[in-house]
Design a protein around this motif. Structure first.
Motif, short mmCIF file in Angstrom:
data_model
loop_
_atom_site.label_atom_id
_atom_site.label_comp_id
_atom_site.label_asym_id
_atom_site.label_seq_id
_atom_site.Cartn_x
_atom_site.Cartn_y
_atom_site.Cartn_z
N HIS A 68 0.84 -1.19 0.00
CA HIS A 68 0.00 0.00 0.00
C HIS A 68 0.88 1.25 0.00
CE1 HIS A 68 -2.70 -3.13 1.44
NE2 HIS A 68 -3.72 -2.35 1.10
N ARG A 69 0.57 2.18 -0.89
CA ARG A 69 1.41 3.37 -1.07
C ARG A 69 1.53 4.19 0.21
NH1 ARG A 69 0.80 8.76 -2.33
NH2 ARG A 69 2.52 9.68 -3.53
N LYS A 70 0.42 4.42 0.90
CA LYS A 70 0.45 5.22 2.11
C LYS A 70 1.33 4.57 3.18
CE LYS A 70 -2.53 7.45 5.54
NZ LYS A 70 -3.94 7.66 6.00
N ASP A 71 1.22 3.24 3.30
CA ASP A 71 2.03 2.53 4.29
C ASP A 71 3.50 2.52 3.90
OD1 ASP A 71 -0.17 2.03 5.84
OD2 ASP A 71 -0.53 0.04 5.02
N ARG A 72 3.79 2.48 2.61
CA ARG A 72 5.19 2.55 2.16
C ARG A 72 5.82 3.87 2.58
NH1 ARG A 72 3.18 0.21 -2.74
NH2 ARG A 72 3.23 2.24 -3.79
N ILE A 73 5.08 4.96 2.40
CA ILE A 73 5.60 6.28 2.77
C ILE A 73 5.81 6.37 4.28
CG2 ILE A 73 5.09 8.75 2.83
CD1 ILE A 73 3.56 8.34 0.18
N THR A 74 4.82 5.87 5.03
CA THR A 74 4.93 5.87 6.49
C THR A 74 6.13 5.05 6.95
OG1 THR A 74 2.52 6.07 6.70
CG2 THR A 74 3.73 5.36 8.65
N LEU A 75 6.34 3.90 6.32
CA LEU A 75 7.46 3.04 6.69
C LEU A 75 8.79 3.70 6.38
CD1 LEU A 75 8.33 0.27 7.76
CD2 LEU A 75 8.18 -0.61 5.42
N LEU A 76 8.88 4.38 5.24
CA LEU A 76 10.11 5.07 4.88
C LEU A 76 10.43 6.19 5.88
CD1 LEU A 76 9.70 5.26 1.00
CD2 LEU A 76 11.47 3.99 2.24
N ARG A 177 2.21 3.74 15.25
CA ARG A 177 1.13 2.97 15.89
C ARG A 177 0.23 2.26 14.89
NH1 ARG A 177 -2.66 5.76 18.44
NH2 ARG A 177 -3.32 4.04 19.75
N LYS A 178 -0.27 3.00 13.89
CA LYS A 178 -1.18 2.40 12.92
C LYS A 178 -0.48 1.36 12.06
CE LYS A 178 -4.23 6.42 12.70
NZ LYS A 178 -4.82 7.49 11.84
N LEU A 179 0.75 1.63 11.71
CA LEU A 179 1.52 0.68 10.91
C LEU A 179 1.72 -0.63 11.66
CD1 LEU A 179 2.77 1.11 8.07
CD2 LEU A 179 4.97 1.49 9.21
N LEU A 180 2.04 -0.54 12.94
CA LEU A 180 2.23 -1.73 13.76
C LEU A 180 0.93 -2.50 13.94
CD1 LEU A 180 4.56 -0.20 16.50
CD2 LEU A 180 5.22 -1.97 14.86
N ALA A 181 -0.17 -1.78 14.09
CA ALA A 181 -1.47 -2.44 14.28
C ALA A 181 -1.89 -3.24 13.06
CB ALA A 181 -2.53 -1.40 14.63
N VAL A 182 -1.55 -2.74 11.86
CA VAL A 182 -1.97 -3.40 10.62
C VAL A 182 -1.04 -4.54 10.24
CG1 VAL A 182 -2.36 -3.07 8.15
CG2 VAL A 182 -3.12 -1.33 9.77
N TRP A 183 0.27 -4.32 10.32
CA TRP A 183 1.22 -5.27 9.75
C TRP A 183 2.01 -6.06 10.78
CZ3 TRP A 183 -0.15 -5.83 5.01
CH2 TRP A 183 -0.64 -4.75 4.28
N GLY A 184 1.93 -5.70 12.04
CA GLY A 184 2.66 -6.43 13.05
C GLY A 184 4.04 -5.83 13.30
#
Length: 309
Positions: A68-76, A177-184
């Protein structure tokens, strides 16, 4: 099961405390910069965590965070500002000072979190938060001055990097927080390490380091920092949250600065007088006060979860 979680958190905290002491030894005996050590640590630990995730839960669970594009940006962003930020500032504080003071200053992260939450909720902190904040300030004063306003007990560089490390730790805690909740936690932490390691390698290439110096002792220290100081404590701490609450885990993690102080004094000839030890205790008590509190309806502490804690 709760006792199992307690021992897991304590084990993680002790490993992290020992990791800081190992990094101090590394800087004392080998010609290296914080950037190079952090690049090696992040790349090695991150790749191993991703490989372990693939072996345990399959390739899809390790790589789906990139779908997911939004999650990729957040992860970066998290990888550069969060993971790399907290790791580099912490090891820079060790490089310019020592493991004990670096760990204690980074332990002020929860105080900055409370300040941020107060500003976000537009409310004054509650009584316990104010007590913790005063204790933290007193602790910083005693640690850095030894009780005398005329002299600093640690270098300016060590103090600045230590405070930056605490700020980075606050961002590291709140942002994903949201990234961890979705992907672990494991894929997020593993990939953020890889991102931070790749980014830092552009400025501190590990291949430019003289790997012949120190031979076995050099590789032993690096292996200790990567395995004992990174992978094992991350797994222990993250898995412990199945058995204990985050607040309990935060309190138990006080074993990290205690370990760093005790190892520094006993084995690394870290000089700390009675005033500085009192300051160290003030910082630890401040964090315990912040984390050990009942939920409240109309205070910063009671609404902290809504603001990202």
């Amino acid at each position: 099961m709760k006792n199992k979680g307690v021992f897991m958190v304590l084990g993680a905290a002790v490993c992290w405390g020992l990791s800081g002491s190992a990094a101090q030894l590394f800087f004392q005996h080998f010609q290296s910069t914080p950037g190079l050590l952090v690049a090696v640590r992040l790349l090695s630990a991150g790749i191993l965590m991703i490989v372990l995730q693939c072996l345990v839960k399959g390739t899809g669970s390790a790589f789906s965070v990139w779908s997911h594009r939004k999650d990729r940006i957040t992860l970066l962003i998290f990888g550069i500002l969060g993971m790399l930020g907290v790791q580099y500032t912490f090891f820079a504080a060790i490089h310019y000072g020592n493991a004990a003071t670096a760990t204690l200053l980074q332990f002020l992260g929860p105080v900055f979190i409370i300040v941020f939450v107060s500003m976000r909720l537009r409310q004054r902190p509650g009584g316990k938060e104010l007590i913790a904040f005063v204790l933290a300030l007193v602790g910083i004063f005693f640690m850095t001055t030894g009780g005398s306003v005329s002299t600093l007990s640690i270098s300016v560089e060590a103090f600045v990097w230590g405070i930056l490390s605490a700020l980075a730790a606050a961002f590291y805690t709140l942002y994903p927080r949201k990234l961890l909740a979705v992907w672990g936690p494991v894929p997020v932490v593993g990939w953020s390490m890889v991102i931070g390691g790749v980014g830092l390698s552009m400025f501190n290439p590990p291949w430019h380091f003289d790997w012949s110096q120190g031979s076995l002792s050099l590789y032993a220290l690096l292996l200790f920092i990567v395995i004992i100081g990174t992978i094992i404590p991350f797994y222990l701490f993250l898995d412990s949250l199945r058995f204990v609450t985050p607040a309990q885990a935060s309190i138990l993690s006080s074993a990290e600065p205690l370990t760093a102080v005790l190892v520094g004094i006993a084995f690394l000839q870290t000089a700390m007088d009675a005033v500085q030890l009192i300051g160290s205790l003030c910082i630890i008590v401040a964090v315990v006060v912040l984390t050990f509190r009942p939920a409240r309806k109309h205070s910063v502490g009671g609404k902290a979860n809504d603001a990202g804690l």
